[in-house]
Design an enzyme around this catalytic site. Structure first.
Site, PDB file in Angstrom:
ATOM      1  N   CYS A 128      27.184  27.894  11.919  1.00  0.00           N
ATOM      2  CA  CYS A 128      28.209  26.845  12.009  1.00  0.00           C
ATOM      3  C   CYS A 128      28.041  25.836  10.890  1.00  0.00           C
ATOM      4  CB  CYS A 128      28.137  26.176  13.371  1.00  0.00           C
ATOM      5  SG  CYS A 128      26.495  25.608  13.760  1.00  0.00           S
ATOM      6  N   TRP A 145      27.736  34.175  20.137  1.00  0.00           N
ATOM      7  CA  TRP A 145      26.746  35.240  19.967  1.00  0.00           C
ATOM      8  C   TRP A 145      25.676  34.912  18.943  1.00  0.00           C
ATOM      9  CZ3 TRP A 145      27.280  36.337  14.915  1.00  0.00           C
ATOM     10  CH2 TRP A 145      28.527  36.056  14.359  1.00  0.00           C
ATOM     11  N   ASN A 146      25.994  34.006  17.999  1.00  0.00           N
ATOM     12  CA  ASN A 146      24.986  33.770  16.956  1.00  0.00           C
ATOM     13  C   ASN A 146      23.930  32.792  17.474  1.00  0.00           C
ATOM     14  OD1 ASN A 146      27.013  31.682  16.828  1.00  0.00           O
ATOM     15  ND2 ASN A 146      25.957  30.939  15.038  1.00  0.00           N
ATOM     16  N   GLU A 202      30.570  21.879  20.527  1.00  0.00           N
ATOM     17  CA  GLU A 202      29.930  22.113  19.213  1.00  0.00           C
ATOM     18  C   GLU A 202      30.705  23.245  18.564  1.00  0.00           C
ATOM     19  OE1 GLU A 202      27.569  20.501  17.789  1.00  0.00           O
ATOM     20  OE2 GLU A 202      26.938  19.271  19.476  1.00  0.00           O
ATOM     21  N   LEU A 203      31.538  22.916  17.571  1.00  0.00           N
ATOM     22  CA  LEU A 203      32.465  23.923  17.047  1.00  0.00           C
ATOM     23  C   LEU A 203      32.118  24.309  15.612  1.00  0.00           C
ATOM     24  CD1 LEU A 203      35.627  22.295  18.630  1.00  0.00           C
ATOM     25  CD2 LEU A 203      33.943  23.810  19.680  1.00  0.00           C
ATOM     26  N   GLU A 216      37.275  28.950   8.377  1.00  0.00           N
ATOM     27  CA  GLU A 216      35.884  29.369   8.477  1.00  0.00           C
ATOM     28  C   GLU A 216      35.816  30.904   8.352  1.00  0.00           C
ATOM     29  OE1 GLU A 216      34.168  28.769  12.356  1.00  0.00           O
ATOM     30  OE2 GLU A 216      32.283  28.057  11.500  1.00  0.00           O
ATOM     31  N   GLY A 241      34.187  28.600  18.713  1.00  0.00           N
ATOM     32  CA  GLY A 241      35.249  28.266  17.763  1.00  0.00           C
ATOM     33  C   GLY A 241      36.249  27.264  18.339  1.00  0.00           C
TER      34      GLY A 241
HETATM   35  P1  NAD Z   1      34.095  32.065  20.424  1.00  0.00           P
HETATM   36  O1  NAD Z   1      34.711  30.720  20.489  1.00  0.00           O
HETATM   37  O2  NAD Z   1      34.965  33.252  20.237  1.00  0.00           O
HETATM   38  O3  NAD Z   1      33.255  32.366  21.767  1.00  0.00           O
HETATM   39  C1  NAD Z   1      32.278  31.483  22.257  1.00  0.00           C
HETATM   40  C2  NAD Z   1      32.098  31.707  23.740  1.00  0.00           C
HETATM   41  O4  NAD Z   1      33.297  31.329  24.420  1.00  0.00           O
HETATM   42  C3  NAD Z   1      31.821  33.158  24.149  1.00  0.00           C
HETATM   43  O5  NAD Z   1      30.819  33.172  25.155  1.00  0.00           O
HETATM   44  C4  NAD Z   1      33.156  33.606  24.719  1.00  0.00           C
HETATM   45  O6  NAD Z   1      33.057  34.635  25.682  1.00  0.00           O
HETATM   46  C5  NAD Z   1      33.658  32.326  25.363  1.00  0.00           C
HETATM   47  N1  NAD Z   1      35.105  32.311  25.582  1.00  0.00           N
HETATM   48  C6  NAD Z   1      36.078  32.957  24.882  1.00  0.00           C
HETATM   49  N2  NAD Z   1      37.292  32.704  25.420  1.00  0.00           N
HETATM   50  C7  NAD Z   1      37.094  31.873  26.476  1.00  0.00           C
HETATM   51  C8  NAD Z   1      37.956  31.244  27.418  1.00  0.00           C
HETATM   52  N3  NAD Z   1      39.274  31.436  27.415  1.00  0.00           N
HETATM   53  N4  NAD Z   1      37.403  30.435  28.360  1.00  0.00           N
HETATM   54  C9  NAD Z   1      36.070  30.219  28.394  1.00  0.00           C
HETATM   55  N5  NAD Z   1      35.201  30.807  27.547  1.00  0.00           N
HETATM   56  C10 NAD Z   1      35.699  31.622  26.581  1.00  0.00           C
HETATM   57  O7  NAD Z   1      33.020  31.947  19.288  1.00  0.00           O
HETATM   58  P2  NAD Z   1      32.185  33.114  18.595  1.00  0.00           P
HETATM   59  O8  NAD Z   1      33.094  33.917  17.727  1.00  0.00           O
HETATM   60  O9  NAD Z   1      31.361  33.791  19.617  1.00  0.00           O
HETATM   61  O10 NAD Z   1      31.201  32.216  17.670  1.00  0.00           O
HETATM   62  C11 NAD Z   1      31.583  31.738  16.449  1.00  0.00           C
HETATM   63  C12 NAD Z   1      32.046  30.291  16.484  1.00  0.00           C
HETATM   64  O11 NAD Z   1      31.039  29.440  17.052  1.00  0.00           O
HETATM   65  C13 NAD Z   1      32.268  29.777  15.086  1.00  0.00           C
HETATM   66  O12 NAD Z   1      33.451  29.008  15.007  1.00  0.00           O
HETATM   67  C14 NAD Z   1      31.053  28.890  14.831  1.00  0.00           C
HETATM   68  O13 NAD Z   1      31.208  27.931  13.846  1.00  0.00           O
HETATM   69  C15 NAD Z   1      30.827  28.311  16.185  1.00  0.00           C
HETATM   70  N6  NAD Z   1      29.446  27.791  16.302  1.00  0.00           N
HETATM   71  C16 NAD Z   1      29.227  26.435  16.362  1.00  0.00           C
HETATM   72  C17 NAD Z   1      27.928  25.928  16.418  1.00  0.00           C
HETATM   73  C18 NAD Z   1      27.643  24.436  16.487  1.00  0.00           C
HETATM   74  O14 NAD Z   1      26.557  24.068  16.927  1.00  0.00           O
HETATM   75  N7  NAD Z   1      28.531  23.554  16.075  1.00  0.00           N
HETATM   76  C19 NAD Z   1      26.856  26.799  16.430  1.00  0.00           C
HETATM   77  C20 NAD Z   1      27.106  28.168  16.356  1.00  0.00           C
HETATM   78  C21 NAD Z   1      28.411  28.640  16.321  1.00  0.00           C
END
Ligand code: NAD
Length: 487
Positions: A282, A149-150, A248-249, A379, A227
């Site tokens: 992130c 979402w971010n 990208e986590l 985190e 994540g």
């Molecule tokens: P999240 O992992 O909860 O969700 C990310 C996406 O994955 C969402 O669209 C969600 O609906 C989807 N998802 C969830 N469960 C799934 C499944 N079982 N199968 C397939 N898709 C699924 O992350 P979040 O809470 O939305 O965002 C925060 C995380 O993102 C943090 O850990 C942050 O560090 C990371 N992040 C990384 C970067 C980077 O470039 N490295 C950039 C921004 C955010």
């Protein structure tokens, strides 16, 4: 309430169900979103598969693809105000950040517009006189893109831009938390004139929509940002279709300050590094590692700056820290701060939520020296900085690398040779020296370890959306000799 739709096969459509999106400043619903489930995802992937092989997309020249990307970039720039406002409304990210970030999103599309006709194959100097052999670079195929979402417009641009430049087709899954800007962006894709099915944009929940997309048999590559726990689901799902992945986590990025650094400048970078985007970044520089001799002075500067940060409505230009995006996120931050204090971390400032509605949390600094604070490993994805101190350069490097994450790192020192040593020694995909949180379309971005693999940004990312095909052409008119001798 505003209503949004999915974009599938060039048409705007409702999903199988609907859900409400929550305004993080009030905790109340403000818009209705389409909820795509398996049948919607299947339609979107099938549209992308057909568009990949069919005319007009498959026969457009790379230069024509670039022109469409230029048009999209212009449309993003023209609609930046509306997109920024929607992102702020739906996620609580402050308008100062969304407006400047979206201007940059247009630059990313422009950069990849220019890259489209510079993705070159090669001619191989083969060891046989009667053969010409080439490597062609072809699109990797149908790409599933799953974003958090971010910064959804930014995090999708670094995937959509290079994938289009390479000639791929795609299904983008916007996060269920704050999908409005990406669903609105679909209107610009449509207006730019991309053929139906090339870009499909849906939203829905992870276990239904995201899972159906990432394990779909017609998907060739999965580009995921989110994540590490979700990444494990994605990788398990990819065992179904054997799609390649780029991940990208998260991060727990070290921010190292030596006593010889310009402390005022380092403090500003640290404030931006941890409190920008309300810490929901992130690359947040969330582990300050500061030389012991200047620790107290540096913390005083940081505390004074943190306590004068303006918390408020994310739609106000003067606001510097807005709410966290979701109640879940707000609870996670509160719980992890409480666990860290129980483990011996000391509160320097913050540690509470301001009174009133919404998912706000004060900029917080935890002194973790001498404690086994869980904040050093986990985190927050919120405005909380954990602090450690060191006495020697070796100790600083050891602390910096004492993490399973490896996304980014900052080093503040006036000593050039030391900066070089640390730049080489730090285990992270990005090292910023005397600066922090700088990005550019030209520079690749990504991590090591629990922070994932694959790179976004730069030419490297466009090549990652291609695969090579080896073509052999025999140039001799003589009959093929003995069929049982290896050629
Ligand atoms: P999240 O992992 O909860 O969700 C990310 C996406 O994955 C969402 O669209 C969600 O609906 C989807 N998802 C969830 N469960 C799934 C499944 N079982 N199968 C397939 N898709 C699924 O992350 P979040 O809470 O939305 O965002 C925060 C995380 O993102 C943090 O850990 C942050 O560090 C990371 N992040 C990384 C970067 C980077 O470039 N490295 C950039 C921004 C955010």
């Amino acid at each position: 309430m505003q209503r949004f739709q999915c974009y599938i096969n060039g048409e705007f459509a409702d999903g199988e169900a609907r859900f409400e999106s929550i305004d993080p400043t009030t905790g109340r619903a403000w818009a209705e979103m389409p909820e795509a489930r398996e049948a919607d995802v299947n339609r979107a992937v099938e549209a992308a598969r057909i568009a990949l092989h069919d005319q007009p997309w498959s026969t457009l020249t790379a230069t024509q693809r670039g022109k469409l990307l230029y048009k999209l970039a212009d449309l993003v720039a023209e609609n930046a105000g509306r997109l920024a406002e929607l992102e702020t409304r739906d996620t609580g990210k402050i308008i100062r950040e969304t407006s400047s970030q979206i201007a940059y999103v247009a630059d990313y599309y422009r950069y990849y517009a220019g890259i489209a006709d510079k993705i070159e194959g090669s001619y191989l100097p083969i060891d046989k006189p009667d053969m010409d052999v080439w490597l062609r670079r072809e699109p990797i195929g149908v790409v599933a893109m799953v974003v958090p979402w971010n910064s959804q417009l930014f995090l999708s641009a670094v995937k959509i831009g290079p994938a289009l430049a390479a000639g791929c087709t795609m299904v983008v899954k916007a996060s269920e938390d704050g999908p409005a800007p990406l669903l609105e962006f679909a209107r610009l894709v449509h207006a730019a004139g991309f053929p139906a099915g090339v870009v499909n944009i849906v939203t829905g929940f992870g276990p239904s929509c995201g899972a159906a997309l990432s394990r779909h048999p017609q998907v060739d590559h999965i580009a995921f940002t989110g994540g590490p726990e979700t990444a494990r689901h994605i990788v398990r799902n990819s065992a179904e279709n054997l799609a390649s992945t780029s991940l990208e986590l998260g991060g727990k990025s070290p921010f190292i300050v030596f006593a010889d650094a310009d402390l005022e400048s380092a403090a500003n970078a640290q404030i931006a590094g941890i409190f920008a985007a309300t810490g929901q970044s992130c690359v947040a520089g969330s582990r300050l590692i500061v030389e012991k001799s200047v620790k107290d002075r540096f913390l005083q500067i940081l505390k004074a700056k943190a306590e004068t940060i303006r918390i408020g409505s994310p739609l106000e230009m003067s606001t510097e820290v807005g709410p966290l995006a979701t109640e879940r996120q707000s609870n996670h931050v509160k719980t992890l701060v409480a666990r860290s204090l129980a483990a011996g971390a000391k509160l320097v400032t913050g540690g509470t939520a301001p009174e009133g509605a919404g998912f706000y949390y004060r900029p917080t600094i935890l002194d973790c020296d001498g404690s086994a604070s869980p904040s050093l490993e986990n985190e927050f994805f919120g405005p909380v900085l954990s602090v450690l101190s060191f006495e020697t350069e070796a100790e600083a490097l050891h602390l910096a690398n004492d993490s399973r994450f490896g996304l980014a790192a900052g080093v503040f020192t006036q000593n050039l040779t030391r900066a070089h040593r640390l730049m080489k020694g730090i285990r992270a995909g990005i090292v910023w020296v005397n600066t922090y949180r700088a990005v550019s379309p030209v520079a690749p971005f990504g991590g090591f370890g629990l922070s994932g693999h694959g790179r976004e940004g730069g030419l490297e990312a466009a090549l990652d959306y291609t695969r090579s095909k080896t073509v052999w052409l025999r140039t001799s008119d003589d009959p093929i000799p003995d069929p049982f001798v290896m050629r």
